[in-house]
Design an enzyme around this catalytic site. Structure first.
Site, PDB file in Angstrom:
ATOM      1  N   GLU A 135      88.776 122.272  -0.326  1.00  0.00           N
ATOM      2  CA  GLU A 135      88.783 121.344   0.798  1.00  0.00           C
ATOM      3  C   GLU A 135      87.353 121.395   1.314  1.00  0.00           C
ATOM      4  N   ASN A 153      73.236 120.017   1.385  1.00  0.00           N
ATOM      5  CA  ASN A 153      73.980 118.745   1.338  1.00  0.00           C
ATOM      6  C   ASN A 153      73.604 117.904   0.127  1.00  0.00           C
ATOM      7  N   ARG A 191      69.848 118.164   8.056  1.00  0.00           N
ATOM      8  CA  ARG A 191      70.434 118.623   6.803  1.00  0.00           C
ATOM      9  C   ARG A 191      69.355 118.535   5.727  1.00  0.00           C
ATOM     10  N   ALA A 199      83.872 129.241   7.134  1.00  0.00           N
ATOM     11  CA  ALA A 199      84.460 130.590   7.126  1.00  0.00           C
ATOM     12  C   ALA A 199      85.281 130.787   5.853  1.00  0.00           C
ATOM     13  N   SER A 200      85.999 129.732   5.436  1.00  0.00           N
ATOM     14  CA  SER A 200      86.814 129.870   4.220  1.00  0.00           C
ATOM     15  C   SER A 200      85.918 129.999   2.984  1.00  0.00           C
ATOM     16  N   LYS A 201      84.809 129.281   2.963  1.00  0.00           N
ATOM     17  CA  LYS A 201      83.890 129.377   1.824  1.00  0.00           C
ATOM     18  C   LYS A 201      83.232 130.765   1.791  1.00  0.00           C
ATOM     19  N   ASP A 227      97.184 122.532  -9.185  1.00  0.00           N
ATOM     20  CA  ASP A 227      96.674 123.157  -7.959  1.00  0.00           C
ATOM     21  C   ASP A 227      96.107 124.528  -8.337  1.00  0.00           C
ATOM     22  N   THR A 263      78.254 127.126  -0.590  1.00  0.00           N
ATOM     23  CA  THR A 263      77.513 126.198   0.269  1.00  0.00           C
ATOM     24  C   THR A 263      76.535 126.940   1.175  1.00  0.00           C
ATOM     25  N   ASP A 264      75.483 126.218   1.584  1.00  0.00           N
ATOM     26  CA  ASP A 264      74.531 126.821   2.538  1.00  0.00           C
ATOM     27  C   ASP A 264      75.179 127.041   3.902  1.00  0.00           C
ATOM     28  N   GLU A 265      76.351 126.405   4.129  1.00  0.00           N
ATOM     29  CA  GLU A 265      76.981 126.542   5.442  1.00  0.00           C
ATOM     30  C   GLU A 265      77.462 127.963   5.721  1.00  0.00           C
ATOM     31  N   ALA A 276      86.705 123.256  -6.944  1.00  0.00           N
ATOM     32  CA  ALA A 276      87.890 122.827  -6.181  1.00  0.00           C
ATOM     33  C   ALA A 276      87.867 123.428  -4.793  1.00  0.00           C
ATOM     34  N   TYR A 291      85.945 125.546   7.784  1.00  0.00           N
ATOM     35  CA  TYR A 291      85.505 125.274   6.396  1.00  0.00           C
ATOM     36  C   TYR A 291      84.521 126.336   5.923  1.00  0.00           C
ATOM     37  N   LYS A 347      93.863 119.023  -8.463  1.00  0.00           N
ATOM     38  CA  LYS A 347      95.146 118.735  -7.801  1.00  0.00           C
ATOM     39  C   LYS A 347      95.269 117.258  -7.420  1.00  0.00           C
TER      40      LYS A 347
HETATM   41  P1  NAD Z   1      85.206 116.835  -2.815  1.00  0.00           P
HETATM   42  O1  NAD Z   1      86.043 116.971  -1.588  1.00  0.00           O
HETATM   43  O2  NAD Z   1      84.564 115.533  -3.134  1.00  0.00           O
HETATM   44  O3  NAD Z   1      86.092 117.226  -4.094  1.00  0.00           O
HETATM   45  C1  NAD Z   1      86.957 118.317  -4.093  1.00  0.00           C
HETATM   46  C2  NAD Z   1      87.854 118.203  -5.323  1.00  0.00           C
HETATM   47  O4  NAD Z   1      88.694 119.370  -5.374  1.00  0.00           O
HETATM   48  C3  NAD Z   1      88.783 116.987  -5.297  1.00  0.00           C
HETATM   49  O5  NAD Z   1      88.813 116.368  -6.559  1.00  0.00           O
HETATM   50  C4  NAD Z   1      90.147 117.588  -4.979  1.00  0.00           C
HETATM   51  O6  NAD Z   1      91.246 116.847  -5.513  1.00  0.00           O
HETATM   52  C5  NAD Z   1      90.035 118.971  -5.611  1.00  0.00           C
HETATM   53  N1  NAD Z   1      90.937 119.955  -5.000  1.00  0.00           N
HETATM   54  C6  NAD Z   1      91.099 120.206  -3.680  1.00  0.00           C
HETATM   55  N2  NAD Z   1      92.034 121.159  -3.509  1.00  0.00           N
HETATM   56  C7  NAD Z   1      92.440 121.539  -4.755  1.00  0.00           C
HETATM   57  C8  NAD Z   1      93.360 122.497  -5.241  1.00  0.00           C
HETATM   58  N3  NAD Z   1      94.086 123.256  -4.395  1.00  0.00           N
HETATM   59  N4  NAD Z   1      93.510 122.630  -6.574  1.00  0.00           N
HETATM   60  C9  NAD Z   1      92.798 121.867  -7.434  1.00  0.00           C
HETATM   61  N5  NAD Z   1      91.934 120.923  -7.034  1.00  0.00           N
HETATM   62  C10 NAD Z   1      91.747 120.769  -5.707  1.00  0.00           C
HETATM   63  O7  NAD Z   1      84.151 118.007  -2.731  1.00  0.00           O
HETATM   64  P2  NAD Z   1      82.617 118.038  -3.217  1.00  0.00           P
HETATM   65  O8  NAD Z   1      81.772 117.493  -2.153  1.00  0.00           O
HETATM   66  O9  NAD Z   1      82.527 117.529  -4.588  1.00  0.00           O
HETATM   67  O10 NAD Z   1      82.378 119.623  -3.227  1.00  0.00           O
HETATM   68  C11 NAD Z   1      82.678 120.382  -4.387  1.00  0.00           C
HETATM   69  C12 NAD Z   1      82.371 121.840  -4.104  1.00  0.00           C
HETATM   70  O11 NAD Z   1      80.997 121.978  -3.764  1.00  0.00           O
HETATM   71  C13 NAD Z   1      83.155 122.436  -2.943  1.00  0.00           C
HETATM   72  O12 NAD Z   1      83.506 123.746  -3.278  1.00  0.00           O
HETATM   73  C14 NAD Z   1      82.165 122.428  -1.786  1.00  0.00           C
HETATM   74  O13 NAD Z   1      82.442 123.485  -0.893  1.00  0.00           O
HETATM   75  C15 NAD Z   1      80.865 122.642  -2.514  1.00  0.00           C
HETATM   76  N6  NAD Z   1      79.659 122.088  -1.891  1.00  0.00           N
HETATM   77  C16 NAD Z   1      79.603 120.760  -1.532  1.00  0.00           C
HETATM   78  C17 NAD Z   1      78.416 120.235  -1.016  1.00  0.00           C
HETATM   79  C18 NAD Z   1      78.309 118.780  -0.621  1.00  0.00           C
HETATM   80  O14 NAD Z   1      77.293 118.381  -0.053  1.00  0.00           O
HETATM   81  N7  NAD Z   1      79.277 117.926  -0.914  1.00  0.00           N
HETATM   82  C19 NAD Z   1      77.293 121.059  -0.867  1.00  0.00           C
HETATM   83  C20 NAD Z   1      77.378 122.412  -1.231  1.00  0.00           C
HETATM   84  C21 NAD Z   1      78.557 122.896  -1.754  1.00  0.00           C
HETATM   85  O1  DAU Z   2      75.572 121.815   3.572  1.00  0.00           O
HETATM   86  C1  DAU Z   2      76.526 121.677   2.569  1.00  0.00           C
HETATM   87  C2  DAU Z   2      77.760 121.002   3.122  1.00  0.00           C
HETATM   88  O2  DAU Z   2      77.425 119.638   3.332  1.00  0.00           O
HETATM   89  C3  DAU Z   2      78.976 121.127   2.199  1.00  0.00           C
HETATM   90  O3  DAU Z   2      79.343 122.480   2.106  1.00  0.00           O
HETATM   91  C4  DAU Z   2      80.146 120.299   2.734  1.00  0.00           C
HETATM   92  O4  DAU Z   2      81.227 120.344   1.815  1.00  0.00           O
HETATM   93  C5  DAU Z   2      79.681 118.880   2.913  1.00  0.00           C
HETATM   94  O5  DAU Z   2      80.734 118.086   3.460  1.00  0.00           O
HETATM   95  C6  DAU Z   2      78.463 118.818   3.822  1.00  0.00           C
HETATM   96  O6  DAU Z   2      78.799 119.193   5.168  1.00  0.00           O
HETATM   97  P1  DAU Z   2      78.191 118.430   6.463  1.00  0.00           P
HETATM   98  O7  DAU Z   2      79.093 118.695   7.596  1.00  0.00           O
HETATM   99  O8  DAU Z   2      76.756 118.741   6.616  1.00  0.00           O
HETATM  100  O9  DAU Z   2      78.308 116.911   5.928  1.00  0.00           O
HETATM  101  P2  DAU Z   2      78.811 115.572   6.631  1.00  0.00           P
HETATM  102  O10 DAU Z   2      78.492 114.460   5.698  1.00  0.00           O
HETATM  103  O11 DAU Z   2      80.214 115.684   7.119  1.00  0.00           O
HETATM  104  O12 DAU Z   2      77.872 115.461   7.899  1.00  0.00           O
HETATM  105  C7  DAU Z   2      76.454 115.453   7.777  1.00  0.00           C
HETATM  106  C8  DAU Z   2      75.873 115.377   9.170  1.00  0.00           C
HETATM  107  O13 DAU Z   2      76.172 114.077   9.723  1.00  0.00           O
HETATM  108  C9  DAU Z   2      76.456 116.382  10.139  1.00  0.00           C
HETATM  109  O14 DAU Z   2      75.429 116.819  11.027  1.00  0.00           O
HETATM  110  C10 DAU Z   2      77.499 115.588  10.918  1.00  0.00           C
HETATM  111  C11 DAU Z   2      76.915 114.192  10.944  1.00  0.00           C
HETATM  112  N1  DAU Z   2      77.901 113.088  10.951  1.00  0.00           N
HETATM  113  C12 DAU Z   2      78.870 113.079   9.999  1.00  0.00           C
HETATM  114  C13 DAU Z   2      79.803 112.063   9.959  1.00  0.00           C
HETATM  115  C14 DAU Z   2      80.900 112.055   8.920  1.00  0.00           C
HETATM  116  C15 DAU Z   2      77.793 112.053  11.884  1.00  0.00           C
HETATM  117  O15 DAU Z   2      76.888 112.055  12.731  1.00  0.00           O
HETATM  118  N2  DAU Z   2      78.713 111.053  11.851  1.00  0.00           N
HETATM  119  C16 DAU Z   2      79.737 111.023  10.933  1.00  0.00           C
HETATM  120  O16 DAU Z   2      80.563 110.082  10.983  1.00  0.00           O
END
Ligand code: NAD
Ligand code: DAU
Length: 339
Positions: A84, A182, A217, A155-157, A59, A125-127, A82, A153, A34
């Site tokens: 949030e 993470n 993490r 809860a939605s996952k 989307d 996700t592990d969350e 995809a 977040y 999207k």
């Molecule tokens: P991100 O926020 O970087 O990317 C999300 C992508 O999804 C973006 O390109 C966005 O444009 C797209 N998107 C959002 N809403 C959409 C919609 N309605 N339709 C189509 N596209 C849409 O996220 P990320 O960190 O790359 O995470 C990707 C997936 O992995 C997510 O499902 C997240 O829950 C999961 N995950 C992330 C982590 C992490 O550490 N980042 C860890 C475990 C799992």
């Molecule tokens: O565990 C997997 C998850 O990891 C994924 O499902 C999520 O999509 C991804 O965003 C991530 O979630 P976290 O909440 O763990 O990641 P974040 O980078 O937002 O934060 C990591 C840790 O750092 C968390 O304990 C909050 C803290 N933090 C984060 C930010 C942005 C800070 O202390 N300061 C900050 O400014």
């Protein structure tokens, strides 16, 4: 083989597309995204001219558009990234999380049922397991750990995961779910801990650590996550959940100090700010199942991965500076001013 990758303009999805096109030059990869604030088409520039790659701005909640795409491409495998993805944003505004993460997942799976696929893979996700106490290092999340979510977040996952398993049991859809810890690495959106701290440190701005910075993490280099998903979609058993994590637990404060040191910046930039609401204390994955069943093991040690990541942000300033100079400024102001 045609693979539909949703959310491929984001952090992990783009890394997955690069991995798949590199490893399987005969596969066709369709990216559906999207392009929300987190999606960035410039990230996909290296593959845009590849004849086996197609980008579609769409989307996942748009049922008609998704069905149309399935009619055109008939994907064999769907990998749903995809979502949030940012916990802090979900605390401010949960609604779009429920729409995309739950209802979008439903639309994709309905399309899979209607047109037929060999595998639907849900990137979770592990969350969904909630958090673990700091004083019980022996406790780890297994696939049997009960779902116990903390944020809108997570809860939605978790809701999406339950729906995915319901589609497997009720309709026989061949699904798999991965729950990863993470990730860090190239193209990580600068609102998340590691890239935010790198960007702020380079600009000599305060480094906002939530609470006391003691939250833990379990960090995994993004390429290792992509390799695990590659294994699951090819060899994983339908109807199964696979945890992915690298036994690499780190306290937030230690990560921030490490970034300061690597960039030659003073720790006096560290600023302790009001904690995240409902902040999960510790995540830690037990990856025994994916190791014993599929032979997966993380390949990148944190010491190497973080150096590679920092170097990537130094070498690719245009990528993240373009992002943080736009509407991100408003977000940053809202989330961090007077915190
Ligand atoms: P991100 O926020 O970087 O990317 C999300 C992508 O999804 C973006 O390109 C966005 O444009 C797209 N998107 C959002 N809403 C959409 C919609 N309605 N339709 C189509 N596209 C849409 O996220 P990320 O960190 O790359 O995470 C990707 C997936 O992995 C997510 O499902 C997240 O829950 C999961 N995950 C992330 C982590 C992490 O550490 N980042 C860890 C475990 C799992
Ligand atoms: O565990 C997997 C998850 O990891 C994924 O499902 C999520 O999509 C991804 O965003 C991530 O979630 P976290 O909440 O763990 O990641 P974040 O980078 O937002 O934060 C990591 C840790 O750092 C968390 O304990 C909050 C803290 N933090 C984060 C930010 C942005 C800070 O202390 N300061 C900050 O400014």
């Amino acid at each position: 083989m045609t693979i539909l990758v949703t959310g491929g303009a984001g952090f992990i999805g783009s890394n997955f597309i690069f991995h798949m096109l590199g490893k399987y030059p005969e596969y066709r990869v369709i990216c559906l995204d999207k392009l929300t604030y987190a999606g960035n088409l410039s990230t996909l520039a290296p593959v845009m001219e590849n004849p086996n790659f197609r980008f579609v701005k769409l989307d996942i909640c748009d049922r008609e558009g998704v069905y149309q795409l399935f009619e055109e491409e008939h994907p064999d495998v769907v990998v749903n990234f995809a979502a949030e993805s940012h916990v802090d944003r979900s605390i401010e505004n949960p609604e779009v999380f429920l729409q995309t993460n739950i209802l979008g997942t439903q639309v994709l799976m309905d399309a899979c049922r209607k047109y037929g696929i060999t595998r639907y893979h849900q990137v979770s996700t592990d969350e969904v397991y909630g958090d673990l106490p700091l004083d019980r290092p022996d406790l780890l999340f297994t696939e049997e750990t009960p779902i116990h979510t903390s944020s809108p977040y997570s809860a939605s996952k978790a809701a999406a995961d339950l729906l995915v398993m319901a589609y497997h049991r009720t309709y026989g859809l061949p699904v798999t779910i991965s729950r990863c810890s993470n990730n860090y690495g190239p193209y990580h959106f600068p609102e998340k801990l590691i890239p935010l701290m790198i960007a702020n440190a380079l600009a000599d701005k305060p480094l906002p650590v939530y609470g006391e910075g003691l939250n833990v993490r379990d960090w995994l280099y993004v390429e290792d996550h992509c390799k695990a998903i590659d294994l699951i979609i090819h060899k994983g058993r339908a109807g199964e959940v696979y945890n992915i994590g690298g036994h690499n637990e780190m306290r937030n404060i230690d990560i921030v100090k490490l970034i300061c040191k690597a960039l030659g910046k003073p720790e006096s930039l560290i600023t302790y700010v009001t904690d995240r609401k409902g902040h999960d204390m510790r995540y830690a994955i037990d990856p025994t199942k994916i190791h014993t069943e599929l032979g997966w093991l993380p390949e990148t040690m944190f010491a190497d991965g973080i150096q590679k990541t920092i170097q990537w942000y130094l070498d690719n300033k245009t990528w993240w500076q373009t992002i943080i100079s736009g509407e991100y400024q408003d977000y940053y102001e809202k989330m961090y001013a007077n915190r």
